[in-house]
Scaffold this active site. Structure first.
Site, PDB file in Angstrom:
ATOM      1  N   ARG A  35      45.366  36.970  -2.782  1.00  0.00           N
ATOM      2  CA  ARG A  35      46.611  37.827  -2.996  1.00  0.00           C
ATOM      3  C   ARG A  35      46.478  38.895  -4.103  1.00  0.00           C
ATOM      4  NH1 ARG A  35      50.772  36.823  -7.295  1.00  0.00           N
ATOM      5  NH2 ARG A  35      52.628  38.330  -6.617  1.00  0.00           N
ATOM      6  N   ARG A  76      60.621  46.570 -15.404  1.00  0.00           N
ATOM      7  CA  ARG A  76      60.002  46.399 -16.188  1.00  0.00           C
ATOM      8  C   ARG A  76      60.532  47.159 -17.607  1.00  0.00           C
ATOM      9  NH1 ARG A  76      55.887  43.130 -14.659  1.00  0.00           N
ATOM     10  NH2 ARG A  76      55.483  42.936 -12.408  1.00  0.00           N
ATOM     11  N   LYS A 222      59.306  39.022   1.269  1.00  0.00           N
ATOM     12  CA  LYS A 222      59.517  38.186  -0.113  1.00  0.00           C
ATOM     13  C   LYS A 222      61.126  38.101  -0.234  1.00  0.00           C
ATOM     14  CE  LYS A 222      56.685  38.611  -3.552  1.00  0.00           C
ATOM     15  NZ  LYS A 222      56.269  39.245  -4.602  1.00  0.00           N
ATOM     16  N   THR A 280      55.472  30.483  -6.841  1.00  0.00           N
ATOM     17  CA  THR A 280      55.873  30.578  -8.081  1.00  0.00           C
ATOM     18  C   THR A 280      55.975  29.314  -8.876  1.00  0.00           C
ATOM     19  OG1 THR A 280      57.371  32.330  -7.428  1.00  0.00           O
ATOM     20  CG2 THR A 280      57.351  31.736  -9.683  1.00  0.00           C
TER      21      THR A 280
END
Length: 475
Positions: A35, A76, A222, A280
């Site tokens: 990935r 972020r 996702k 995760t």
């Protein structure tokens, strides 16, 4: 005997996986998909890494796939000036506009509409919910004043979650469009889109891929926001795979609700017959330690038991100290549980009469017949990879061996549960081709003399049409 693990491992690239030697050892230990995390990707670095992986594939007979993971509307904070700790009750401003180095009074926020979208008393979660802030006020231009509810170290470039806020950002940001075009130029095998909320998000990415790639690149949606969970039925109609991204999901939704949502999403993917990745914090301890916790071992095992096609590693392989050992450990866990009879996958036969109904029906019956007669392998010839997706979805006990002359899909199929793909281009007659692929299965140790195999093919074989034939062979 070849590595017989059927559940696939996705490993994230990063500084810890920057040499050919480490990548090769990871492939030998059981990696199936690499990935690229575009949240932290340098294009030159990515090009170099992709070339290394493809060289290893060509030289050593691996078919590792490359999954380009787009950042999506990930909020972020900016870079911090030194080590900053904030304490409960402190006040701190989140400021948009030009980037600057953050202090304990003000931090940069990369989302221009942030002051317009948030409202007083809403929560701001930072660094996977480790820090919690409450909105005191917003000037609607560039500054949001907040109070610290739960303090701690304020680190650079950490992700921000707004569980109570409707954000106005599109699923495909400007950065994602640029990254997706770059990924298309590299001819990656899969593209994942983060924070999918609606089917429309996927349609936009499909259109972009059509414009910039000669080949179809399948999309993984996702699921990491409440809207994604709510709209899952429409989303599965427009994607080729799902990822249960539990990091952001567990911040956006109360963490205790995630286990059941994981099970529901896996089941939804299985009924749609598309692959599903669980991601995760699977082996987080192994970033710094040679051994996982018992809870992590259980987590990986339970994800496999739920019916996941693949389990994914993030920091464990991108920045961890033991990228090879973590793969080897995960492979052991998978091997010990994936053949359990406790694993149940929906087994309703296909009933919606699409133009692929005959192929779907043949694949369904092939998987069930393989179990009934204890066939050791199902060998299928494919040009598009469609039969591989279908057979994999029914989870037969037999090896799924896919033979194709389409080099483009060889690595793509590496994400699918149980599928092993091989290049094959000698399409002469059906009898000869079936005899040929069965011998290849024997040579590679998937079957032995006296074993039964099931062969799927499109007759006449030379035309490479849709699968219309099921045949039982005895070695």
């Amino acid at each position: 005997m070849p590595n017989s693990k059927k559940t696939k491992i996705v490993a994230t690239l990063g500084p810890a996986t920057s040499t050919k030697d480490v990548l090769k050892k990871m492939l030998e230990a059981g990696v199936n998909v690499f990935r690229i995390n575009f949240s932290h990707a340098d294009y030159e670095d990515v090009k170099e890494r992709v070339k290394m992986i493809r060289d290893l594939n060509a030289k050593h007979g691996f078919n590792a796939a490359i999954l380009a993971d787009l950042q999506g509307p990930k909020l972020r904070v900016g870079v911090m000036k030194g080590d900053i700790i904030v304490n409960d009750g402190d006040h701190i401003n989140f400021v948009t506009g030009e980037p600057f180095e953050g202090t304990s009074d003000s931090v940069y926020m990369n989302y221009a509409n942030f002051p317009k979208d948030v409202k007083s008393s809403e929560r701001i979660l930072l660094d996977d919910g480790k820090l919690i802030f409450e909105v005191v006020s917003s000037n609607n231009k560039d500054t949001v004043k907040t109070k610290v509810i739960q303090g701690g170290p304020l680190k650079s470039k950490k992700g921000v979650n707004l569980p109570n806020t409707n954000i106005s950002l599109p699923a495909l940001t400007e950065k994602d469009v640029k990254d997706a075009i770059f990924a298309c130029s590299l001819e990656v095998d899969w593209i994942a889109l983060s924070f999918v909320r609606h089917a429309q998000d996927l349609i936009e990415l499909q259109d972009l891929i059509k414009q910039h790639s000669e080949h179809k690149i399948p999309i993984v949606a996702k699921i990491e926001k409440p809207e994604g969970v709510e709209n899952i039925d429409k989303i599965v109609a427009y994607c080729d795979g799902l990822m249960v991204a539990r990091g952001d999901l567990g911040v956006e939704i109360p963490a205790q609700e995630v286990p059941l949502i994981q099970k529901k999403l896996v089941l939804r993917a299985k009924t749609a017959r598309i692959p599903v990745i669980i991601a995760t914090q699977m082996m987080e301890t192994m970033i710094d330690s040679l051994t996982p916790t018992r809870a992590e071992v259980n987590d990986v095992a339970n994800s496999v038991m739920d019916g996941a096609d693949a389990v994914m590693l993030s920091g464990e392989t991108s920045v961890g100290k033991y990228p090879v050992q973590v793969i080897a450990t995960m492979t052991k866990i998978i091997n010990s549980v994936e053949n359990s009879e406790l694993i149940q996958v929906p087994q309703d036969p296909p009933h919606i009469r699409t133009n692929r109904f005959i192929t779907k029906s043949i694949c369904y019956h092939a998987a069930h017949m393989a179990n009934d007669i204890n066939a050791k392998a199902i060998c299928t010839l494919t040009n598009s990879g469609y039969t591989a997706f279908q057979i994999s979805a029914w989870r037969p006990g037999a090896h799924i061996l896919v033979f194709t002359s389409n080099k483009r899909i060889l690595s793509q199929l590496s994400l699918l549960w149980g599928v092993k793909a091989f290049y094959y281009d000698k399409y002469v007659s059906t009898d000869e081709t079936v005899h040929d692929v069965n011998n290849l299965a024997l040579e590679r140790g998937f079957v032995e003399k006296g074993d039964m195999l099931i062969n799927l093919a499109a007759m006449p074989v030379i035309e490479k049409g849709m699968v219309n034939t099921l045949r039982v062979s005895l070695m």
